[in-house]
Scaffold this motif. Structure first.
Motif, PDB file in Angstrom:
ATOM      1  N   ASP A 167      47.913  64.211   7.142  1.00 31.05           N
ATOM      2  CA  ASP A 167      48.988  63.214   7.214  1.00 31.05           C
ATOM      3  C   ASP A 167      49.259  62.518   5.889  1.00 31.05           C
ATOM      4  O   ASP A 167      50.381  62.114   5.611  1.00 31.05           O
ATOM      5  N   TYR A 168      48.220  62.309   5.100  1.00 28.04           N
ATOM      6  CA  TYR A 168      48.387  61.501   3.889  1.00 28.04           C
ATOM      7  C   TYR A 168      48.128  62.280   2.609  1.00 28.04           C
ATOM      8  O   TYR A 168      48.113  61.708   1.521  1.00 28.04           O
ATOM      9  N   GLY A 169      47.888  63.574   2.719  1.00 30.25           N
ATOM     10  CA  GLY A 169      47.721  64.386   1.516  1.00 30.25           C
ATOM     11  C   GLY A 169      46.460  64.068   0.729  1.00 30.25           C
ATOM     12  O   GLY A 169      46.423  64.266  -0.493  1.00 30.25           O
ATOM     13  N   VAL A 170      45.426  63.575   1.400  1.00 30.92           N
ATOM     14  CA  VAL A 170      44.165  63.279   0.703  1.00 30.92           C
ATOM     15  C   VAL A 170      43.580  64.571   0.134  1.00 30.92           C
ATOM     16  O   VAL A 170      43.637  65.627   0.771  1.00 30.92           O
ATOM     17  N   ARG A 171      43.032  64.503  -1.071  1.00 29.39           N
ATOM     18  CA  ARG A 171      42.602  65.712  -1.779  1.00 29.39           C
ATOM     19  C   ARG A 171      41.094  65.831  -1.945  1.00 29.39           C
ATOM     20  O   ARG A 171      40.570  66.896  -2.240  1.00 29.39           O
ATOM     21  N   ILE A 172      40.399  64.702  -1.850  1.00 30.47           N
ATOM     22  CA  ILE A 172      38.941  64.733  -1.989  1.00 30.47           C
ATOM     23  C   ILE A 172      38.368  63.956  -0.811  1.00 30.47           C
ATOM     24  O   ILE A 172      38.778  62.815  -0.548  1.00 30.47           O
ATOM     25  N   VAL A 173      37.435  64.579  -0.084  1.00 31.90           N
ATOM     26  CA  VAL A 173      36.812  63.900   1.050  1.00 31.90           C
ATOM     27  C   VAL A 173      35.296  63.962   0.889  1.00 31.90           C
ATOM     28  O   VAL A 173      34.779  64.746   0.105  1.00 31.90           O
ATOM     29  N   TRP A 195      38.691  62.583  11.502  1.00 34.75           N
ATOM     30  CA  TRP A 195      39.411  61.560  10.731  1.00 34.75           C
ATOM     31  C   TRP A 195      39.826  62.096   9.359  1.00 34.75           C
ATOM     32  O   TRP A 195      40.961  61.916   8.927  1.00 34.75           O
ATOM     33  N   LEU A 196      38.874  62.718   8.681  1.00 28.68           N
ATOM     34  CA  LEU A 196      39.184  63.175   7.325  1.00 28.68           C
ATOM     35  C   LEU A 196      40.259  64.261   7.351  1.00 28.68           C
ATOM     36  O   LEU A 196      41.124  64.311   6.482  1.00 28.68           O
TER      37      LEU A 196
END
Ligand code: THG
Length: 715
Positions: A279-285, A272-273
């Motif tokens: 897909d969404y350019g998330v930068r911190i997981v 998921w992460l």
């Protein structure tokens, strides 16, 4: 630049998993808690070895950062355990423990970061559980401890209430200013399975309320697993100006034999992460409740060191209530600001204020929202009364009981300040000007900046109201310059009001006021296109009788919109679409606005004469029309009350489907034509659409019976 920021610019960062559920897994004896059940923070004192071991476990599987064991480390929560006086010390201590763990793992190429965790506490300020000032002091003390302890990042997390989030952010900024440091500051909200924060905020409201603050990242954690977060992450990706962080639970918690279990395993969390990053350019997981080292290992393996995916967010300057956002620049109409919740603008509101009738005032507020106001102007000025106390009482009701964002209308700084302190969304302050010089203007801007509010800026300077278009522009430029250079406000945080007074006195001096205002709008729009433009529309027609005012106000609004107006303080229900105004009246109103007089023709006198016999409620009497015509007119006029009676009558002659297709849709066709021709503005179109929807909903049961499965056309 802090190392955290340079690393964040280069690669995706992996935060750790849960502290709380990891501590629970140790099953420590109550004595380790000094008998203070559920007080995790005390373990920084009694069992630093355990806390450090948890940090080390996460670092060992590849996490870049660990969160301090300070989730409940603010003065109020620690006070519930009698530990309030140890607030600063416990936060310092927690940072030192986390730092000791990081030192064991970091290398010059792979620094490890201490993230100071600032949880939400146990009280919801929007629901009145705690006063904002007490909450601010409580978080400020925690933040001072985290800064002193050497945190690399401050993280306001697991927010349930937007007001609490804003207050914690302010506290972090205050503490850093006090200590003379500037650490990266992150905020994360918690979206419940309902799709909103606990207090009811949609993700759009979160973005609107927190965008004005200098955040390093804005994201989500807790409450649900990644699946339930996906939609919000997508919205953040498209509209948030900040890098995004996502720290889900290990799925939605399930109860098994009285024990909470988290269903998601590490590989699935990692999948998921990774999707969010791709897909969404998330930068911190990272992970929240239920996530262990076995969850974070695959996450770190999959994502650590990955280059960030580029996002191109399109943030839209917006305001917000605790519930939802409204864009300051609406797509096809002005932002309508309801004028009636104003003690100077409505005798009824003033009377209700005098009687302390909060229910009545709330009813007026909701009525205005129902009439199409996107925002409400709130003014409780009343000679001889305590305006701060009145504003507080009214805001405390409106902030939960009204879904529209608020505009705080006052000339008094303490009144503005109290209102802003109490609102979790993003307000507009009405207003700032230069009448009393720059000092006062600075104070209003500083308040707006502190609370992340937008500001109405009136073109008034030390010489009074600017009367000509060039003067209006000059004052607007000066107001912008002060806002930008001294307060770090952006042009899109401002709504310029080039002001008009009535043009209906007959005085020669007043004749050109409206036309200069319109020219002023155009000049400001050209010079400062990012800013909003607003007018207190009804001012223009003071002195006329209501029927004439409604005409003049409506025509003036249409003219102002042509020249760049983006917002209007109005009584929305009294604005008429141009198509419904008699053509001659409309021409005369235009002549009045543009001061087009000629021999023997004064549009002011003509307007008064033409409206002499008009009564306010010129509700067209349709009782004599055939029912089909009546229904069609209802759609065109967006007239809902009593709709059911007409529908029931129509059903005697036609099927439900035929009513929809041959009568109601004909009405919608007229609406579409009027809209296309610029004769009907969007709010009216929406009223028509609402009426259509209500009619179809009412007819639906009849369709199933008489039209055998026919579902009708989707409008
Ligand atoms: N610019 C900005 N703010 C403003 C104004 C402005 N705020 C106040 C005012 N002007 C805009 N609001 C109103 C509200 C009501 C009326 C006019 C402007 C009004 N009321 C009727 C009357 O007084 O006759 C109704 C009275 C009643 O219902 O009792 O006209 O210009 N930034």
């Amino acid at each position: 630049m802090p190392r955290f920021l340079s690393e964040l610019a280069k690669r995706v960062l992996v935060f750790d998993g849960a502290m709380g559920t990891s501590l629970q897994a140790y099953d420590l004896p109550l004595s380790d808690y000094r008998g203070l059940e559920n007080c995790s923070e005390i373990l920084c004192d009694t069992r630093p070895d355990v806390v450090q071991a948890i940090h080390e476990g996460f670092l060992a599987v590849g996490c870049d950062a660990v969160e301090t064991n300070t989730f409940g480390g603010n003065r109020i929560v620690l006070g519930e355990f009698g530990l309030e006086d140890r607030t600063r010390e416990l936060n310092r201590r927690a940072c030192e423990i986390a730092r000791a763990a990081c030192r064991k793992f970091e290398t010059p190429d792979a620094p490890r970061f201490v993230v100071g965790s600032i949880g939400p506490g146990t009280k919801l300020p929007t629901l009145g559980h705690v006063d904002p000032r007490e909450l601010l002091a409580s978080f400020r003390e925690q933040c001072l401890g985290l800064v002193e302890g050497g945190a690399d990042v401050l993280l306001v997390e697991t927010c349930q209430d937007l007001l609490q989030a804003k207050i914690a952010v302010q506290a972090a900024l205050d503490a850093m200013a006090e200590k003379g440091v500037k650490l990266p500051l992150m905020a994360q909200v918690t979206m419940e399975t309902t799709g909103t924060m606990l207090v009811g905020s949609e993700i759009g409201a979160v973005i609107a309320a927190l965008s004005p603050f200098p955040l390093t990242a804005l994201g989500l954690n807790c409450a649900t697993g990644p699946r339930e977060m996906a939609e919000h992450v997508q919205v953040l990706s498209g509209a948030s100006p900040f890098p995004i962080s996502v720290l889900p639970n290990a799925g939605l918690p399930e109860l098994h034999d009285g024990k909470t279990r988290y269903p998601l395993d590490g590989p699935e969390l990692a999948r998921w992460l990774k999707r969010f990053v791709d897909d969404y350019g998330v930068r911190i997981v990272g992970g929240c409740c239920g996530t262990t080292c076995e969850h974070l290992r695959p996450v770190a393996d999959a994502l650590r060191g990955r280059a960030p995916v580029l996002r191109e967010p399109k943030p839209k300057p917006s305001v917000a209530s605790i519930y939802r956002a409204e864009t300051l620049k609406q797509d096809a109409s002005s932002l309508l600001v309801g004028e009636r919740t104003n003690s100077n603008g409505s005798r009824l509101f003033k009377k209700l204020l005098e009687q302390g009738d909060l229910d009545g005032m709330t009813r007026m507020a909701r009525e205005q929202a129902a009439e199409g106001s996107h925002v409400l102007d709130v003014c409780v000025a009343y000679v001889g009364r305590d305006e701060v106390a009145d504003m507080e009482a009214v805001i405390k009701r409106f902030r939960t009981d009204v879904r529209t964002p608020l505009m705080i209308d006052s000339t008094e700084l303490p009144v503005m300040e109290r209102a802003l302190e109490l609102c979790g969304g993003r307000c507009i302050v009405n207003s700032v000007n230069l009448e009393d010089g720059e000092g006062r203007c600075d104070r209003v801007y500083a308040l707006a900046k502190r609370h992340g509010a937008a500001v109405v800026a009136l073109t008034i300077d030390e010489r009074g109201m600017a009367k000509t278009a060039p003067e209006k522009l000059a004052v607007a430029r000066r107001l912008l310059d002060i806002a930008a250079t001294r307060h770090g406000l952006r042009p899109e945080d401002l709504l310029f009001d080039p002001l008009t007074f009535t043009i209906c006195t007959g005085n020669e001096d007043d004749r050109r006021l409206a036309l200069e205002t319109l020219d002023g709008l155009e000049r400001i729009r050209e010079a400062i296109p990012e800013a909003g433009l607003i007018l207190g529309l009804s001012n223009v027609s003071f002195g006329l009788k209501p029927a004439a005012r409604h005409v003049l106000n409506s025509v003036f609004l249409a003219e102002a919109e042509k020249r760049g107006l983006t917002a209007a303080i109005v009584h929305a229900a009294k604005i008429m679409p141009l198509a419904r105004i008699d053509p001659e009246l409309r021409r005369v109103a235009e002549d009045l606005i543009y001061d087009r007089r000629s021999d023997g023709y004064d549009p002011l006198h003509r307007l008064i004469a033409l409206t002499a016999d008009l009564t306010v409620e010129k509700k067209v009497d349709r009782r004599d029309l055939p029912v089909d015509e009546r229904l069609k007119a209802r759609i065109v006029d967006g007239d809902r009350p009593g709709l059911e009676v007409d529908l029931a009558e129509a059903l005697k002659a036609r099927s439900a489907l035929s009513i929809i297709n041959d009568v109601l849709l004909e009405g919608m066709k007229v609406v579409g034509e009027l809209f296309g021709a610029g004769e009907m503005q969007l709010p009216f179109v929406l009223q028509s659409a609402e009426t259509m929807k209500a009619a179809v909903a009412w007819l639906e049961p009849y369709m199933e019976k008489t039209d055998g499965g026919g579902k009708g056309r989707i409008v």
